[in-house]
Write a protein that holds these residues in place. Sequence first.
Motif, mmCIF file in Angstrom:
data_model
loop_
_atom_site.group_PDB
_atom_site.id
_atom_site.type_symbol
_atom_site.label_atom_id
_atom_site.label_comp_id
_atom_site.label_asym_id
_atom_site.label_seq_id
_atom_site.Cartn_x
_atom_site.Cartn_y
_atom_site.Cartn_z
ATOM 1 N N GLU A 20 0.836 -1.200 0.000
ATOM 2 C CA GLU A 20 0.000 0.000 0.000
ATOM 3 C C GLU A 20 0.878 1.261 0.000
ATOM 4 N N ALA A 21 1.887 1.291 0.873
ATOM 5 C CA ALA A 21 2.774 2.459 0.960
ATOM 6 C C ALA A 21 3.503 2.692 -0.356
ATOM 7 N N ARG A 50 10.330 0.110 9.828
ATOM 8 C CA ARG A 50 11.713 0.603 9.854
ATOM 9 C C ARG A 50 12.374 0.509 8.485
ATOM 10 N N ILE A 51 12.199 -0.629 7.810
ATOM 11 C CA ILE A 51 12.829 -0.833 6.504
ATOM 12 C C ILE A 51 12.249 0.131 5.468
ATOM 13 N N LYS A 57 11.951 6.647 2.997
ATOM 14 C CA LYS A 57 11.628 7.840 3.800
ATOM 15 C C LYS A 57 10.115 7.993 4.023
ATOM 16 N N LEU A 58 9.395 6.866 4.087
ATOM 17 C CA LEU A 58 7.959 6.852 4.375
ATOM 18 C C LEU A 58 7.754 6.295 5.777
ATOM 19 N N MET A 63 0.825 6.759 8.582
ATOM 20 C CA MET A 63 -0.177 6.684 7.522
ATOM 21 C C MET A 63 -1.048 5.438 7.571
ATOM 22 N N HIS A 64 -0.649 4.415 8.311
ATOM 23 C CA HIS A 64 -1.290 3.114 8.166
ATOM 24 C C HIS A 64 -1.700 2.510 9.507
ATOM 25 N N SER A 65 -2.713 1.651 9.423
ATOM 26 C CA SER A 65 -3.098 0.798 10.551
ATOM 27 C C SER A 65 -3.584 -0.518 9.946
ATOM 28 N N SER A 66 -3.627 -1.548 10.758
ATOM 29 C CA SER A 66 -4.094 -2.847 10.298
ATOM 30 C C SER A 66 -5.610 -2.778 10.094
#
Length: 142
Positions: A20-21, A50-51, A57-58, A63-66
Motif C-alpha cells: 500500500e505504501a 523501519r525498513i 523515507k515513508l 499513515m497506516h493501521s491494520s
Amino acid sequence: MKPKVAFICVHNSCRSQMAEALGKMFGSEVFESYSAGTETKPQINQDAVRIIKDLYKLDMNEMHSSKLIDDIPECDIVIKMGCNVVCPIVVHRYEEDWGLDDPTGKSDEEFIKTAKLIEEKVKDLKKRLENNEINLDNEMSL
C-alpha cells in the motif's frame, strides 16, 4: 476515475502494508492503493515500518493501521500477497497473486528483498495499467 487496488494479506501488518505504501509512492497517478487483511494485528510490523522508512523515507506508522477487508472500499483490482490461504470473497474486476514470502521474524536483508520485490511489482502494475494491459471493462466478479 483511477482504479482502486487492494493489497490483501492475512494480518495486514507487513507485505500488504508495504505494498500500500509503495503503491501510493510509485503508482498514485495511475491507481489508488489500499491494504487489508482477513485478520488484524494491534500494530503493523515494526521491522517493515523501519525498513520502508530507511529505504523510502515513508513512515507507515503515521499513515497506516491494520485493517479488515470490510474497512476498505470496493476495489477494481485485488492483489494477494502470497499468504497460501483462501481469501474471502472480495468483489473485483481483476486479481493476481504475487506469491511473496513473509519476511516476519527474518533478517533485515529479507525485509529489504521483499520491499524491493514489491516496489518492482508495483511499478510493473502501474505500467500495465498505463498501457491498458489489464482489462477492467468486465463486470465486477467474486
